[in-house]
Design an enzyme around this catalytic site. Structure first.
Site, PDB file in Angstrom:
ATOM      1  N   ARG A 159       1.038  -1.209   0.020  1.00 40.48           N
ATOM      2  CA  ARG A 159      -0.172  -0.065   0.139  1.00 40.48           C
ATOM      3  C   ARG A 159       0.913   1.313  -0.053  1.00 40.48           C
ATOM      4  O   ARG A 159       0.434   2.371  -0.775  1.00 40.48           O
ATOM      5  CB  ARG A 159      -0.965   0.010   1.263  1.00 40.48           C
ATOM      6  CG  ARG A 159      -1.768   1.234   1.248  1.00 40.48           C
ATOM      7  CD  ARG A 159      -3.024   1.122   2.067  1.00 40.48           C
ATOM      8  NE  ARG A 159      -3.017   0.373   3.228  1.00 40.48           N
ATOM      9  CZ  ARG A 159      -2.379   0.579   4.428  1.00 40.48           C
ATOM     10  NH1 ARG A 159      -1.829   1.724   4.593  1.00 40.48           N
ATOM     11  NH2 ARG A 159      -2.438  -0.472   5.400  1.00 40.48           N
TER      12      ARG A 159
ATOM     13  N   TYR B   3     -16.784  18.041 -14.411  1.00 34.84           N
ATOM     14  CA  TYR B   3     -17.020  16.620 -14.337  1.00 34.84           C
ATOM     15  C   TYR B   3     -18.043  16.214 -13.615  1.00 34.84           C
ATOM     16  O   TYR B   3     -18.027  16.653 -12.288  1.00 34.84           O
ATOM     17  CB  TYR B   3     -15.749  15.765 -14.452  1.00 34.84           C
ATOM     18  CG  TYR B   3     -15.949  14.553 -14.240  1.00 34.84           C
ATOM     19  CD1 TYR B   3     -16.518  13.628 -15.554  1.00 34.84           C
ATOM     20  CD2 TYR B   3     -15.792  13.595 -13.227  1.00 34.84           C
ATOM     21  CE1 TYR B   3     -16.719  12.303 -15.271  1.00 34.84           C
ATOM     22  CE2 TYR B   3     -16.079  12.196 -12.913  1.00 34.84           C
ATOM     23  CZ  TYR B   3     -16.170  11.606 -14.017  1.00 34.84           C
ATOM     24  OH  TYR B   3     -16.574  10.291 -14.213  1.00 34.84           O
TER      25      TYR B   3
ATOM     26  N   ASP C 185      -7.533  20.158 -13.180  1.00 32.50           N
ATOM     27  CA  ASP C 185      -7.921  18.779 -13.759  1.00 32.50           C
ATOM     28  C   ASP C 185      -7.737  18.901 -15.121  1.00 32.50           C
ATOM     29  O   ASP C 185      -8.243  19.490 -15.925  1.00 32.50           O
ATOM     30  CB  ASP C 185      -9.531  18.409 -13.474  1.00 32.50           C
ATOM     31  CG  ASP C 185     -10.110  17.136 -14.116  1.00 32.50           C
ATOM     32  OD1 ASP C 185      -9.114  16.775 -14.858  1.00 32.50           O
ATOM     33  OD2 ASP C 185     -10.960  16.818 -13.628  1.00 32.50           O
TER      34      ASP C 185
ATOM     35  N   LYS D  17      -8.507   8.067 -18.911  1.00 31.59           N
ATOM     36  CA  LYS D  17      -8.876   8.570 -20.268  1.00 31.59           C
ATOM     37  C   LYS D  17      -7.670   8.298 -20.995  1.00 31.59           C
ATOM     38  O   LYS D  17      -7.007   7.392 -21.476  1.00 31.59           O
ATOM     39  CB  LYS D  17      -9.498   9.948 -20.073  1.00 31.59           C
ATOM     40  CG  LYS D  17     -10.552   9.961 -18.918  1.00 31.59           C
ATOM     41  CD  LYS D  17     -11.841   9.181 -19.034  1.00 31.59           C
ATOM     42  CE  LYS D  17     -12.423   9.192 -17.722  1.00 31.59           C
ATOM     43  NZ  LYS D  17     -13.050  10.292 -17.393  1.00 31.59           N
TER      44      LYS D  17
HETATM   45  C1  PLP Z   1     -13.425  10.658 -15.842  1.00 26.48           C
HETATM   46  C2  PLP Z   1     -12.842  11.889 -15.394  1.00 26.48           C
HETATM   47  C3  PLP Z   1     -12.749  12.250 -14.073  1.00 26.48           C
HETATM   48  C4  PLP Z   1     -12.924  11.064 -13.019  1.00 26.48           C
HETATM   49  O1  PLP Z   1     -12.204  10.051 -13.330  1.00 26.48           O
HETATM   50  P1  PLP Z   1     -12.252   8.529 -12.912  1.00 26.48           P
HETATM   51  O2  PLP Z   1     -10.885   7.770 -13.279  1.00 26.48           O
HETATM   52  O3  PLP Z   1     -13.314   8.083 -13.662  1.00 26.48           O
HETATM   53  O4  PLP Z   1     -12.469   8.315 -11.518  1.00 26.48           O
HETATM   54  C5  PLP Z   1     -12.358  13.367 -13.631  1.00 26.48           C
HETATM   55  N1  PLP Z   1     -12.443  14.451 -14.713  1.00 26.48           N
HETATM   56  C6  PLP Z   1     -12.504  14.191 -15.803  1.00 26.48           C
HETATM   57  C7  PLP Z   1     -12.458  15.668 -16.579  1.00 26.48           C
HETATM   58  C8  PLP Z   1     -12.960  13.094 -16.200  1.00 26.48           C
HETATM   59  O5  PLP Z   1     -13.203  13.048 -17.532  1.00 26.48           O
END
Ligand code: PLP
Length: 379
Positions: A46, A98, A170, A195
């Site tokens: 961990r 998001y 983000d 992504k």
């Molecule tokens: C998908 C996404 C998230 C969240 O990420 P996960 O891997 O699904 O937990 C946060 N911000 C944006 C812009 C996203 O597209």
């Protein structure tokens, strides 16, 4: 070193025990110690794992950061940033972001005494106006999901510094190939590695990158104390994905340009949201802070009925109807009923997210085939 080279070599040292060129998947929970407290830097998985370490080193390198940390998902990475705060602290967050971030903030963290002020961050005056002595964090997403709104990271960083607040960006939609927020003054970069970084729709993972050592120590403490760490196999997959981020993003951008322009000229399309159009209100800032416009495009049909949107969404073949984005295959999505269903309708409409909005994650297939698919679906 140029990014294309960094992406291939970032974090990848030949394995010390065998010379394996690919970092092995260290599928282990613990490490044998020579004598009590005498170990090789690895005690319990961990806290440390060599596959995760290779990936975290890669995360740092590709965002021009000093440090990278990997989390079990993008929202787990976001959650870790929230844990830097104390009850009574305030956050300024984008009103159009998001849906999962909004849900985490409004349904979870608000219960723990954190106050959120949601503002349209594309106008930085709104951020300035929402600052007070309790503001500890500014949370920005650019381009935003799904309206592709652009926020000036450098301008927000200046406001954050003056207020003594942290700025977290983000950077999921842009990926490190198109935008590096730390270079523009942000304190933390967050990615849903699910992504573009993973890039193949086969893993859930999140990342944080930062330059400040103290911030890294706090976030590492949260990572190991709260335990939202990714497994070694997932780390391997993202390490592998990062190697092709450059060639993939180039293809996403090229296809994005072709499809955005084609959609805009379609008689049944009312509006296309894509920051690469010169008359898009975010164009100048996007041009300044991004190295391309990416593969995310949203559009509205002239026929505004939800039925017509649903018909188009169900009629594509190459574009698969699914949540998520950033994979090599093209996806089509209905924010109102899918990715953004957690935002109350009234709030959604107020933020310009209509019932008929359709979002595309343009993949790296041949652009002509993708356009043909959309042509048949839209009619
Ligand atoms: C998908 C996404 C998230 C969240 O990420 P996960 O891997 O699904 O937990 C946060 N911000 C944006 C812009 C996203 O597209």
């Amino acid at each position: 070193m140029k990014l294309a080279t960094k992406l291939i070599h970032a974090g990848a040292e030949p394995d010390p025990s065998t010379g394996a060129i690919m970092t092995p998947i260290y599928q282990t929970s613990t490490y044998v110690q020579a004598a009590p407290a005498q170990h090789k830097g690895y005690e319990y998985a961990r806290s440390q794992n060599p596959t995760r370490k290779a990936l975290e080193d890669a995360y740092a390198i590709i965002e021009n950061a000093a440090y990278g940390l990997a989390f079990s998902s993008g929202v787990a990475a976001t959650d870790a940033v929230m844990k830097l705060l104390n009850p009574g602290d305030e956050v300024i967050a984008a009103s159009d972001m998001y849906g999962g971030s909004y849900r985490l903030f409004s349904k979870v963290w608000q219960r723990y005494g954190i106050k959120f002020n949601y503002v349209d961050t594309t106008n930085t005056d709104n951020i300035q106006a929402a600052i007070n002595e309790h503001t500890k964090l500014i949370w920005v997403e650019t381009p935003t999901n799904p309206l592709m709104n652009i926020t000036d990271i450098e301008a927000v960083a200046t406001i954050a510094k003056a207020a003594g607040a942290l700025l977290c960006v983000d950077n999921t939609f842009a990926s490190p190939y198109l935008q590096n927020p730390l270079n523009l003054g942000a304190d933390i970069v967050m990615h849903s590695a699910t992504k573009y970084l993973g890039g193949h729709s086969d893993v859930i993972q999140g990342a944080l990158m930062m330059n400040d050592e103290n911030l890294r120590e706090q976030l590492y403490f949260i990572q190991k104390s709260c335990g939202a760490v990714p497994g070694p196999q997932d780390c391997f997959l993202v390490l592998r994905g990062i190697k092709t981020l450059g060639v993939r993003m180039k293809a996403h951008c090229e296809n994005g340009i072709a499809i955005a322009h084609w959609l805009r000229n379609h008689p049944k399309v009312a509006k296309v949201y894509w920051p690469g159009f010169e008359d898009n209100k975010g164009y100048a800032i996007a041009k300044k802070q991004m190295n391309g416009f990416g593969g995310m495009i949203s559009f509205e049909l002239k026929n505004e009925s939800i039925e017509e949107a649903k018909r188009v969404l169900s009629s594509t073949h190459l574009f698969s109807l699914a949540e998520s984005l950033g994979g090599v295959e093209s996806l089509i999505n209905h924010p109102a009923t899918m990715t953004h269903a957690s935002i109350p309708r009234e709030e959604r409409i107020k933020n310009g997210l209509s019932d008929s909005l359709i979002r595309l994650s343009v993949g790296i297939e041949d652009a002509d085939d993708l356009i043909e698919d959309l042509k048949k679906a839209i009619g």
